[in-house]
Motif scaffolding. Structure first.
Motif, PDB file in Angstrom:
ATOM      1  N   ILE A 295      15.212  -1.459   0.159  1.00  0.00           N
ATOM      2  CA  ILE A 295      16.306  -2.099  -0.695  1.00  0.00           C
ATOM      3  C   ILE A 295      15.451  -2.101  -2.353  1.00  0.00           C
ATOM      4  CG2 ILE A 295      17.868  -3.833  -1.538  1.00  0.00           C
ATOM      5  CD1 ILE A 295      18.622  -4.426   1.487  1.00  0.00           C
ATOM      6  N   TYR A 296      14.571  -2.682  -2.150  1.00  0.00           N
ATOM      7  CA  TYR A 296      13.666  -2.767  -3.267  1.00  0.00           C
ATOM      8  C   TYR A 296      13.287  -1.653  -3.908  1.00  0.00           C
ATOM      9  CZ  TYR A 296       9.761  -4.197  -6.457  1.00  0.00           C
ATOM     10  OH  TYR A 296       8.963  -4.482  -7.697  1.00  0.00           O
ATOM     11  N   ALA A 297      12.794  -0.723  -3.190  1.00  0.00           N
ATOM     12  CA  ALA A 297      12.544   0.658  -3.515  1.00  0.00           C
ATOM     13  C   ALA A 297      13.799   1.230  -4.254  1.00  0.00           C
ATOM     14  CB  ALA A 297      11.923   1.548  -2.572  1.00  0.00           C
TER      15      ALA A 297
ATOM     16  N   TYR B  46      13.187   9.056   0.903  1.00  0.00           N
ATOM     17  CA  TYR B  46      14.604   8.539   1.103  1.00  0.00           C
ATOM     18  C   TYR B  46      15.269   8.271  -0.060  1.00  0.00           C
ATOM     19  CZ  TYR B  46      18.566   6.455   3.718  1.00  0.00           C
ATOM     20  OH  TYR B  46      19.665   6.240   4.333  1.00  0.00           O
ATOM     21  N   VAL B  47      14.571   7.643  -0.826  1.00  0.00           N
ATOM     22  CA  VAL B  47      15.146   6.934  -2.194  1.00  0.00           C
ATOM     23  C   VAL B  47      15.680   8.215  -2.918  1.00  0.00           C
ATOM     24  CG1 VAL B  47      14.854   5.710  -4.207  1.00  0.00           C
ATOM     25  CG2 VAL B  47      13.951   4.663  -1.959  1.00  0.00           C
ATOM     26  N   ALA B  48      14.725   9.072  -3.391  1.00  0.00           N
ATOM     27  CA  ALA B  48      14.777  10.207  -4.048  1.00  0.00           C
ATOM     28  C   ALA B  48      16.294  10.956  -3.602  1.00  0.00           C
ATOM     29  CB  ALA B  48      13.581  11.078  -4.025  1.00  0.00           C
TER      30      ALA B  48
ATOM     31  N   ILE C   1      22.409  -0.288  -3.401  1.00  0.00           N
ATOM     32  CA  ILE C   1      22.146  -1.061  -2.051  1.00  0.00           C
ATOM     33  C   ILE C   1      22.608  -0.503  -0.813  1.00  0.00           C
ATOM     34  CG2 ILE C   1      22.482  -3.096  -0.804  1.00  0.00           C
ATOM     35  CD1 ILE C   1      22.384  -4.617  -3.498  1.00  0.00           C
ATOM     36  N   THR C   2      24.084   0.180  -0.812  1.00  0.00           N
ATOM     37  CA  THR C   2      24.522   0.594   0.271  1.00  0.00           C
ATOM     38  C   THR C   2      23.928   2.071   0.541  1.00  0.00           C
ATOM     39  OG1 THR C   2      26.306   1.477  -0.743  1.00  0.00           O
ATOM     40  CG2 THR C   2      26.591  -0.574   0.132  1.00  0.00           C
ATOM     41  N   GLY C   3      23.228   2.507  -0.252  1.00  0.00           N
ATOM     42  CA  GLY C   3      22.606   3.888  -0.525  1.00  0.00           C
ATOM     43  C   GLY C   3      21.446   3.832   1.073  1.00  0.00           C
ATOM     44  N   LEU C   4      21.113   2.425   1.147  1.00  0.00           N
ATOM     45  CA  LEU C   4      20.164   2.018   2.474  1.00  0.00           C
ATOM     46  C   LEU C   4      20.829   2.658   3.553  1.00  0.00           C
ATOM     47  CD1 LEU C   4      18.037   0.283   3.488  1.00  0.00           C
ATOM     48  CD2 LEU C   4      19.629  -1.492   3.920  1.00  0.00           C
ATOM     49  N   TRP C   5      22.119   2.807   3.934  1.00  0.00           N
ATOM     50  CA  TRP C   5      22.497   3.303   5.092  1.00  0.00           C
ATOM     51  C   TRP C   5      23.578   4.612   4.829  1.00  0.00           C
ATOM     52  CZ3 TRP C   5      23.942  -1.892   3.935  1.00  0.00           C
ATOM     53  CH2 TRP C   5      25.273  -2.126   3.702  1.00  0.00           C
ATOM     54  N   GLY C   6      23.015   5.187   3.515  1.00  0.00           N
ATOM     55  CA  GLY C   6      23.929   6.331   3.463  1.00  0.00           C
ATOM     56  C   GLY C   6      23.376   7.648   4.206  1.00  0.00           C
ATOM     57  N   ALA C   7      22.088   7.499   4.696  1.00  0.00           N
ATOM     58  CA  ALA C   7      21.790   8.592   5.520  1.00  0.00           C
ATOM     59  C   ALA C   7      21.084   8.291   6.788  1.00  0.00           C
ATOM     60  CB  ALA C   7      20.858   9.573   4.664  1.00  0.00           C
TER      61      ALA C   7
ATOM     62  N   ILE D   7      17.334   1.920  10.365  1.00  0.00           N
ATOM     63  CA  ILE D   7      16.753   0.724  10.063  1.00  0.00           C
ATOM     64  C   ILE D   7      17.855  -0.604  10.181  1.00  0.00           C
ATOM     65  CG2 ILE D   7      16.044  -0.891   7.939  1.00  0.00           C
ATOM     66  CD1 ILE D   7      14.148   0.844   7.002  1.00  0.00           C
ATOM     67  N   LEU D   8      18.927  -0.103   9.625  1.00  0.00           N
ATOM     68  CA  LEU D   8      20.168  -1.073   9.768  1.00  0.00           C
ATOM     69  C   LEU D   8      20.392  -1.272  11.411  1.00  0.00           C
ATOM     70  CD1 LEU D   8      22.290  -2.661   8.128  1.00  0.00           C
ATOM     71  CD2 LEU D   8      23.819  -0.742   8.602  1.00  0.00           C
ATOM     72  N   TRP D   9      20.573  -0.234  12.048  1.00  0.00           N
ATOM     73  CA  TRP D   9      20.665  -0.422  13.456  1.00  0.00           C
ATOM     74  C   TRP D   9      19.546  -1.298  14.089  1.00  0.00           C
ATOM     75  CZ3 TRP D   9      23.712   3.575  16.615  1.00  0.00           C
ATOM     76  CH2 TRP D   9      23.774   3.307  17.854  1.00  0.00           C
ATOM     77  N   THR D  10      18.338  -0.966  13.879  1.00  0.00           N
ATOM     78  CA  THR D  10      17.320  -1.486  14.546  1.00  0.00           C
ATOM     79  C   THR D  10      17.316  -3.282  14.064  1.00  0.00           C
ATOM     80  OG1 THR D  10      16.080   0.347  14.021  1.00  0.00           O
ATOM     81  CG2 THR D  10      14.800  -1.563  15.011  1.00  0.00           C
ATOM     82  N   TRP D  11      17.813  -3.364  12.690  1.00  0.00           N
ATOM     83  CA  TRP D  11      17.705  -4.576  12.432  1.00  0.00           C
ATOM     84  C   TRP D  11      18.774  -5.576  13.063  1.00  0.00           C
ATOM     85  CZ3 TRP D  11      21.617  -7.412   9.534  1.00  0.00           C
ATOM     86  CH2 TRP D  11      21.032  -8.855   8.966  1.00  0.00           C
ATOM     87  N   MET D  12      20.072  -5.120  13.430  1.00  0.00           N
ATOM     88  CA  MET D  12      21.175  -5.600  14.062  1.00  0.00           C
ATOM     89  C   MET D  12      20.689  -5.874  15.562  1.00  0.00           C
ATOM     90  SD  MET D  12      24.550  -3.628  12.603  1.00  0.00           S
ATOM     91  CE  MET D  12      25.063  -3.900  10.846  1.00  0.00           C
TER      92      MET D  12
END
Lengths: 179, 648
Positions: free
Chosen positions: B58-60, B70-72, B85-91, B97-102
């Motif tokens: 998210i910081y990146a 991934y950010v680019a 921020i939601t670009g985090l799970w855009g692809a 990451i989101l899956w693993t975190w949950m």
């Protein structure tokens, strides 16, 4: 439990195997092999004003092997990966009568020029401001590359970044056909 | 530096998860308490590290670190703050990451809740959950590393897919993944039950609430996905039997079957093997769905092939299926049912039929989804399977399920008496049939819709009747109506929560039937000042204007809409031109209503603004889908409250 029953209970795990095999088969199919009906057909004529100024037209290149590459500056990473490949290919083959034309689509002028400067491209590149050429060639996404023979027919199409091998294999094949 | 820290954290987390999985399995076999404690610490470590990875990414995003590939690809300088921020799970990489975190979060909740309560199960549950987490961390390490560098570093990023820049897309994946990962918990308990041989009802009782929660989030995710599809994609619908949609729908179907069939096991000690099979299938389908959408094996315009990730998921799917079904086969002797089916007219058989219908629907969807692959393997020909196939097979199944929804909860266990049938179903059946006759008289000719109306009214009738009877009984003991109602909801929250969920499904069903039967649409080209009429509305084209937005160019049309009553409104559909997109993105404008939505899409237009091609729709009852979602939420909330009956 009888012998038959003993076997029956293993039916579910065994039944899973063909499904997995079928799914694995899916990897053999290439989702990027988007067939184009254009292969073997005459390439659509175009005439565009290049970034450097002069016009370039396909009609003027009849008799030569022509490679047409569709690209855009926002196309990460594929266009960035193939950009040096294209310049290398151009330098290796330009003296053998091969022409390479870059067509910039769905882009803005400023970043497109920066892209050309960054990769130091020396072959002609032209924007397609009306999108007409990309429509004629049925361009699906960037990058796409068309290999056109001296008679002006499209002979091959590559979707995605071109590699040195793909570039030279196609060009060599068309060069070898020349009388 | 930051990406390197993130990558290192991923690798360490993978190591910890693997360690935790192995140590707790050893603890499960040997009963060594210290090993369990050690793997609990590993679980905490995994959660901390994955959280760190997510925050670093998210910081990146927030600092536009385009050296991270991934950010680019998923953001650019013009992207609004929320979508950065939601670009985090855009692809792909970010959603892993989101899956693993949950998953890590759920694992920790399991640790906190069960460490002292189920000493035999617990180590195996922990082992299974950490093993699954290890797989996802392996994916983050090798085929889909989110922190991979990009050289040369581009001056600006490509930007988030414009279709994903929408509130529905912020919440849809989160809900869906909470559902997907939620099913990991029941699966882990089922594996633990098989591993320990304690295949009684313990695992099921523990996981009921987990199953309800996972089921609910999956349902919510599907509905939000429908909402997104409806108001963003501009085709005016909410469901298209696309492989990606089917992928999320299949585990929902088997999850629904599971929620019902566990009740038979609770009451009648039947279906033990079947319930374990359903848990395994549901979890496998969540993995299969991810495989399907990420491997690119099923033809889709978006064919997002992502290197070797498909192979990883397929390998994992094979491991899950073979291991768990072999365990099941190994334990099968112990799983013999104690109860038997006494009569066709019983609650057991209604629930069994419900399971048959749900599994048949799952199979249909599965078959339709993989058929293109099957056809290519067998006949060498790519074909596509469209909505007609899915509808043909599924609509009768779903109608059957609707009717069972009324029958199941009220018919007697074991064997229904004629009195039981008469008492519970006579009035609702009569009301349902009357409603269909009335609807026919009002001009509804579509027999499927008539059947759907009859079924919905019938089921609503059974629920209302049951509730009234129960409330009246409580009132006799001295409560007022309000107190009686509240008391019922509190004391029998599981039963009435289930009923409220059923009502929610009924509302959704009416929305589906209504929107398919009565919606109107027209496509036309209007010159400035010209009007078109549809369904009692008159729409006038007033003009076009262009504007440069932060990350795109926008052409907005102005249309005045009025109906016979004289109320007037202005709609502003638009087309957005993003530099990175081939085609402009439609921006739909609409007026939502309980009975009908006015839905307007701007198509082609003349550059001078003199004319515009539009698609105008009057969509009936689509809002009932979203309304049904709200009812579903209420019912689920009620159903998972702590059970009061035991303490009462």
């Amino acid at each position: 439990m009888s012998g038959a029953r003993r076997w029956v209970r293993w039916a579910i795990p065994v039944a899973a195997i063909p499904v997995i095999v079928l799914l694995a088969y899916g990897f053999r199919t290439d989702p990027r092999a988007i067939p184009t009906p254009l292969v073997g057909k005459p390439a659509a004529a175009f005439s565009l004003k290049t970034f450097d100024g002069p016009e370039i037209s396909l009609a003027g290149l009849r008799g030569r092997v022509v490679v047409v590459n569709f690209w855009a500056s926002w196309c990460y990473p594929a266009c960035y990966e193939e950009a040096p490949v294209l310049e290398r290919g151009w330098r290796a083959y330009k003296d053998r009568g091969v022409m390479l034309v870059g067509i910039n689509i769905q882009d803005k002028e400023e970043p497109a020029r920066q892209f050309l400067a960054r990769f130091n491209h020396t072959f002609p590149n032209a924007p397609d401001p009306t999108g007409r050429v990309s429509v004629d060639y049925g361009v699906y996404g960037v990058p796409e590359t068309f290999f056109i023979d001296p008679a002006g027919r499209i002979r091959a199409k590559h979707v995605g970044a071109v590699t040195d091998e793909i570039f030279s294999a196609n060009v060599d094949r068309l060069l070898a056909e020349r009388p | 530096m930051i990406p390197e820290i993130g990558y290192a954290a991923t690798i360490v987390a993978f190591g910890l998860a693997l360690y935790g999985s192995v140590t707790s399995a050893v603890a499960g076999r040997t009963g060594r308490r210290t090993l369990v404690a050690s793997s609990e610490r590993a679980a905490v470590g995994v959660l901390v590290l994955v959280t760190a990875c997510m925050l670093l990414l998210i910081y990146a995003f927030l600092t536009f670190d385009f050296s991270v590939r991934y950010v680019a690809i998923n953001t650019n300088r013009g992207t609004p703050f929320y979508y950065r921020i939601t670009g985090l799970w855009g692809a792909l990489e970010g959603s892993i990451i989101l899956w693993t975190w949950m998953l890590a979060l759920y694992t920790l909740i399991v640790v906190v809740q069960y460490r002292r309560r189920h000493p035999e199960f617990y180590p195996w549950v922990l082992s299974a959950m950490m093993g699954i987490a290890a797989f996802f961390l392996l994916v983050m390490t090798i085929p889909a590393p989110p922190f991979e560098r990009l050289t040369p570093v581009p001056p600006d990023g490509r930007g988030l897919n414009p279709l994903l820049q929408d509130s529905g897309m912020i919440t849809h994946p989160v809900a869906l993944y909470l559902g997907f990962t939620g099913f990991t918990v029941p699966f882990a308990f089922a594996l633990a039950a098989l591993a320990t041989g304690r295949i009684g009802d313990e695992w099921m009782t523990i996981t009921r609430r987990w199953t309800v929660i996972a089921w609910y989030f999956l349902a919510l995710g599907l509905l939000i996905g429908g909402w997104w599809s409806y108001h963003v994609l501009g085709w005016g619908g909410y469901w298209a039997w696309d492989p990606v949609e089917n992928a999320a729908f299949m585990p929902w179907l088997t999850g629904t079957a599971l929620l019902h069939s566990v009740m038979i096991q609770e009451r009648r000690r039947m279906l033990k093997i079947w319930n374990l099979t359903l848990v395994i299938l549901t979890f496998s389908l969540t993995i299969f769905g991810t495989f399907l959408t990420r491997s690119g094996i099923i033809g889709s315009v978006h064919a997002f092939t992502q290197g070797s990730i498909g192979a990883f998921f397929l390998g994992f799917l094979a491991l899950v299926l073979l291991t768990s079904f072999s365990l099941l086969a190994w334990r099968m002797e112990r799983l013999k049912a104690q109860g038997e089916l006494d009569s066709i007219f019983s609650r057991e058989s209604a629930f069994l039929l419900n399971n048959v219908f749900l599994v048949a629907a799952t199979f249909t969807v599965f078959f339709g989804t993989i058929f293109p692959l099957l056809s290519e393997a067998v006949r060498g020909e790519k074909v596509s399977v469209g909505a007609p196939f899915f509808n043909l097979v599924n609509i009768p199944l779903f109608l059957g399920l609707l009717i069972l929804m009324g029958v199941g909860p009220l018919i007697a266990w074991r064997r229904a008496s004629a009195d039981n049938l008469r008492r519970n179903f006579l009035v609702p059946t009569a009301v349902g049939v009357a409603a269909a006759v009335l609807a026919r008289a009002l001009g509804i000719a579509n027999s499927l819709v008539l059947l759907c109306i009859a079924a919905v009214i019938f089921v609503t009738g059974t629920i209302v009747l049951d509730f009234l009877r129960a409330a009246r009984a409580r009132r006799r003991s001295g409560d007022g109506w309000a107190a009686a109602t509240l008391g019922l909801l509190r004391r029998q929250n599981r039963r009435y929560g289930g009923f409220v969920v059923h009502l929610g499904v009924l509302v959704v069903a009416l929305g589906v039937a209504g929107s398919n039967a009565w919606s109107l649409h027209t496509e036309t080209t209007l010159a400035r000042g010209e009007s078109v009429e549809l369904g009692g509305y008159r729409l006038r084209f007033d003009g076009l204007r262009g504007s440069e937005e932060s990350n795109h160019f926008k052409v907005t049309g102005t249309f005045t809409i009025s109906n016979g009553v004289g109320s007037r409104d202005v709609l502003y559909p638009a087309k957005k031109f993003y530099a990175q997109e081939q085609n402009p993105i439609a921006y739909v404008d609409y007026r939502l209503g309980l009975i009908e939505d006015v839905y307007l899409v701007l198509g082609d237009f003349a550059r001078d603004g003199s004319q515009a091609t539009i698609k105008l729709q009057v969509n009936r009852m689509v809002s009932w889908l979203w309304l049904g979602g709200l009812v579903l939420t209420l019912g689920t909330g009620l159903a998972i409250l702590p059970d009061r009956r035991k303490t009462a």
